[in-house]
Design a protein around this motif. Structure first.
Motif, PDB file in Angstrom:
ATOM      1  N   LYS A 194       0.831  -1.212   0.000  1.00 32.30           N
ATOM      2  CA  LYS A 194       0.000   0.000   0.000  1.00 32.30           C
ATOM      3  C   LYS A 194       0.860   1.255   0.000  1.00 32.30           C
ATOM      4  CE  LYS A 194      -4.120   1.879   2.204  1.00 32.30           C
ATOM      5  NZ  LYS A 194      -5.098   1.739   3.320  1.00 32.30           N
ATOM      6  N   ALA A 195       1.982   1.241   0.735  1.00 30.15           N
ATOM      7  CA  ALA A 195       2.885   2.390   0.729  1.00 30.15           C
ATOM      8  C   ALA A 195       3.519   2.589  -0.643  1.00 30.15           C
ATOM      9  CB  ALA A 195       3.971   2.179   1.790  1.00 30.15           C
ATOM     10  N   LYS A 196       3.830   1.507  -1.307  1.00 29.92           N
ATOM     11  CA  LYS A 196       4.397   1.608  -2.651  1.00 29.92           C
ATOM     12  C   LYS A 196       3.397   2.221  -3.624  1.00 29.92           C
ATOM     13  CE  LYS A 196       6.717  -1.213  -6.148  1.00 29.92           C
ATOM     14  NZ  LYS A 196       7.159  -2.580  -6.512  1.00 29.92           N
ATOM     15  N   GLU A 197       2.142   1.784  -3.518  1.00 27.52           N
ATOM     16  CA  GLU A 197       1.101   2.346  -4.390  1.00 27.52           C
ATOM     17  C   GLU A 197       0.884   3.829  -4.089  1.00 27.52           C
ATOM     18  OE1 GLU A 197      -2.321  -0.010  -3.761  1.00 27.52           O
ATOM     19  OE2 GLU A 197      -1.542  -1.794  -4.803  1.00 27.52           O
ATOM     20  N   MET A 198       0.948   4.197  -2.810  1.00 26.44           N
ATOM     21  CA  MET A 198       0.761   5.607  -2.456  1.00 26.44           C
ATOM     22  C   MET A 198       1.887   6.463  -3.019  1.00 26.44           C
ATOM     23  SD  MET A 198       0.663   7.311   1.334  1.00 26.44           S
ATOM     24  CE  MET A 198       2.432   7.026   1.473  1.00 26.44           C
ATOM     25  N   GLN A 199       3.131   5.973  -2.946  1.00 24.50           N
ATOM     26  CA  GLN A 199       4.249   6.726  -3.494  1.00 24.50           C
ATOM     27  C   GLN A 199       4.143   6.860  -5.005  1.00 24.50           C
ATOM     28  OE1 GLN A 199       7.686   4.662  -2.092  1.00 24.50           O
ATOM     29  NE2 GLN A 199       7.559   5.502   0.010  1.00 24.50           N
ATOM     30  N   GLN A 200       3.693   5.806  -5.676  1.00 27.97           N
ATOM     31  CA  GLN A 200       3.514   5.888  -7.119  1.00 27.97           C
ATOM     32  C   GLN A 200       2.417   6.879  -7.501  1.00 27.97           C
ATOM     33  OE1 GLN A 200       2.755   1.909  -8.421  1.00 27.97           O
ATOM     34  NE2 GLN A 200       4.900   1.220  -8.171  1.00 27.97           N
ATOM     35  N   GLN A 201       1.340   6.914  -6.712  1.00 24.97           N
ATOM     36  CA  GLN A 201       0.248   7.855  -6.987  1.00 24.97           C
ATOM     37  C   GLN A 201       0.704   9.303  -6.767  1.00 24.97           C
ATOM     38  OE1 GLN A 201      -3.226   7.118  -4.654  1.00 24.97           O
ATOM     39  NE2 GLN A 201      -4.473   8.662  -5.705  1.00 24.97           N
ATOM     40  N   GLU A 202       1.464   9.552  -5.701  1.00 25.53           N
ATOM     41  CA  GLU A 202       1.972  10.901  -5.463  1.00 25.53           C
ATOM     42  C   GLU A 202       2.942  11.329  -6.555  1.00 25.53           C
ATOM     43  OE1 GLU A 202       3.731  10.892  -1.653  1.00 25.53           O
ATOM     44  OE2 GLU A 202       1.816  10.930  -0.548  1.00 25.53           O
ATOM     45  N   LEU A 203       3.750  10.399  -7.025  1.00 28.47           N
ATOM     46  CA  LEU A 203       4.685  10.726  -8.104  1.00 28.47           C
ATOM     47  C   LEU A 203       3.948  11.045  -9.405  1.00 28.47           C
ATOM     48  CD1 LEU A 203       7.631  10.939  -8.974  1.00 28.47           C
ATOM     49  CD2 LEU A 203       7.582   8.480  -9.508  1.00 28.47           C
TER      50      LEU A 203
ATOM     51  N   ARG B 123       4.001  14.625 -11.490  1.00 29.32           N
ATOM     52  CA  ARG B 123       4.308  14.703 -12.917  1.00 29.32           C
ATOM     53  C   ARG B 123       3.188  15.396 -13.690  1.00 29.32           C
ATOM     54  NH1 ARG B 123       6.678   8.558 -13.989  1.00 29.32           N
ATOM     55  NH2 ARG B 123       8.700   8.863 -12.916  1.00 29.32           N
ATOM     56  N   GLN B 124       1.945  15.082 -13.338  1.00 29.31           N
ATOM     57  CA  GLN B 124       0.814  15.721 -14.006  1.00 29.31           C
ATOM     58  C   GLN B 124       0.775  17.215 -13.720  1.00 29.31           C
ATOM     59  OE1 GLN B 124      -1.245  14.206 -16.103  1.00 29.31           O
ATOM     60  NE2 GLN B 124      -2.428  16.079 -16.496  1.00 29.31           N
ATOM     61  N   ARG B 125       1.074  17.611 -12.488  1.00 31.42           N
ATOM     62  CA  ARG B 125       1.091  19.033 -12.139  1.00 31.42           C
ATOM     63  C   ARG B 125       2.200  19.768 -12.882  1.00 31.42           C
ATOM     64  NH1 ARG B 125       2.322  18.507  -7.215  1.00 31.42           N
ATOM     65  NH2 ARG B 125       0.228  17.930  -6.514  1.00 31.42           N
ATOM     66  N   ASP B 126       3.370  19.147 -12.963  1.00 35.59           N
ATOM     67  CA  ASP B 126       4.470  19.777 -13.697  1.00 35.59           C
ATOM     68  C   ASP B 126       4.159  19.900 -15.180  1.00 35.59           C
ATOM     69  OD1 ASP B 126       5.821  19.934 -11.331  1.00 35.59           O
ATOM     70  OD2 ASP B 126       6.996  18.102 -11.653  1.00 35.59           O
ATOM     71  N   ALA B 127       3.495  18.887 -15.745  1.00 38.26           N
ATOM     72  CA  ALA B 127       3.122  18.948 -17.163  1.00 38.26           C
ATOM     73  C   ALA B 127       2.106  20.053 -17.424  1.00 38.26           C
ATOM     74  CB  ALA B 127       2.568  17.594 -17.611  1.00 38.26           C
ATOM     75  N   ASN B 128       1.148  20.231 -16.513  1.00 35.88           N
ATOM     76  CA  ASN B 128       0.151  21.300 -16.681  1.00 35.88           C
ATOM     77  C   ASN B 128       0.806  22.673 -16.594  1.00 35.88           C
ATOM     78  OD1 ASN B 128      -1.858  19.392 -16.917  1.00 35.88           O
ATOM     79  ND2 ASN B 128      -2.397  19.448 -14.737  1.00 35.88           N
ATOM     80  N   LEU B 129       1.728  22.848 -15.646  1.00 37.10           N
ATOM     81  CA  LEU B 129       2.413  24.138 -15.532  1.00 37.10           C
ATOM     82  C   LEU B 129       3.276  24.425 -16.765  1.00 37.10           C
ATOM     83  CD1 LEU B 129       3.502  24.021 -11.764  1.00 37.10           C
ATOM     84  CD2 LEU B 129       1.632  25.337 -12.791  1.00 37.10           C
ATOM     85  N   THR B 130       3.907  23.399 -17.307  1.00 28.62           N
ATOM     86  CA  THR B 130       4.719  23.590 -18.511  1.00 28.62           C
ATOM     87  C   THR B 130       3.853  23.970 -19.712  1.00 28.62           C
ATOM     88  OG1 THR B 130       6.280  21.942 -17.668  1.00 28.62           O
ATOM     89  CG2 THR B 130       6.435  22.515 -19.994  1.00 28.62           C
ATOM     90  N   ALA B 131       2.690  23.319 -19.819  1.00 27.97           N
ATOM     91  CA  ALA B 131       1.792  23.640 -20.925  1.00 27.97           C
ATOM     92  C   ALA B 131       1.243  25.050 -20.807  1.00 27.97           C
ATOM     93  CB  ALA B 131       0.651  22.627 -20.966  1.00 27.97           C
TER      94      ALA B 131
END
Length: 258
Positions: free
Chosen positions: A159-168, A172-180
């Protein structure tokens, strides 16, 4: 001459009939010779179905003939009754929608909306605290290196691994939106009051009907937005409760059950 006639009452009073006639024709020329007649009496309800329904009710009471004047009278009475109901319900709706916040004679005692926002904020903080606690537990479980094969420990690590993957993925999605957004640049508001556009309440609705080719750009026309009064079931229930003939009716009972 006519002025010398002693029987001419208008001349004796100093009234010139020729001047008065010319003045009347000049001021009320559109009314002179106009024939005024009353409008055709048109019933509010359909005459044939209404007449049939009245006959069905009258036969139960032993009446076999109902003239057309009765049908017209009932149709006008229905129209008048409906107009009265709509006017009263409209007044009730306007009173319900009236705001007293800016009135100097009223002081606000309670603010339910602010109270609800406060409780929502408390729930949000409580949920955030629980999420932080769960996150700390999961991170501790992911860092632990126990040699024993514990199923609960393995589940927490997964569950901790899945949480870290979701946060990552969210980062990435937030950085992509800011770049766009940075690549697009600042957004420019589209002008709706351009040539050939009508503006109704701040919204462009199409080409101007009065614009003609070859005359240059048409000036935008401003139309005031019409205020709409929306009546709901609660307003009708309040109206029926105030009316003497409807306060104990079956219609009010059915409306309260909805």
């Amino acid at each position: 001459r006519d002025d010398d006639d002693i029987n001419d009452v208008a001349s004796m009073a100093g009234v010139n009939l020729n001047e008065e006639s010319a003045r009347i024709m000049a001021t009320n020329s559109d009314l002179v010779g106009t024939q005024i007649q009353s409008c055709k009496d048109e019933p509010f309800l359909a005459a044939i179905p209404l007449h049939k329904r009245i006959l069905d009710t009258a036969k139960k009471l032993g009446i076999t003939d109902v003239p057309a004047e009765v049908v017209t009278f009932i149709s006008h009475a229905t129209q008048n009754r409906l107009r009265t109901v709509i006017e009263k319900v409209t007044v009730i709706t306007q009173h319900r929608m009236e705001s007293y916040k800016d009135d100097e004679w009223y002081e606000q005692a309670t603010d339910v909306r602010a109270q609800l926002k406060f409780f929502e904020q408390l729930e949000r903080l409580e949920k955030q605290r629980k999420d932080e606690q769960e996150r700390e537990i999961l991170l501790k479980a992911a860092k632990s290196r126990s040699r024993q094969e514990d199923p609960e420990q393995a589940r927490l690590k997964q569950k901790a691994k899945e949480m870290q993957q979701q946060e990552l993925a969210q980062m990435r999605q937030r950085d992509a939106n800011l770049t766009a957004l940075a690549a697009i640049g600042p957004r420019k508001k589209r002008k709706l009051d351009g040539p050939g556009l009508l503006t109704i309440g701040g919204e462009g609705v199409g080409l101007c009907a009065g614009s003609q080719p070859g005359l240059g750009t048409a000036s935008p026309r401003q139309y005031p937005r019409q205020k709409i009064t929306r009546v709901n079931l609660r307003d009708f229930i309040f109206y029926m409760e105030q009316e003497r003939e409807m306060s104990h009716s079956l219609l009010l009972y059915r409306a309260l059950l909805k």
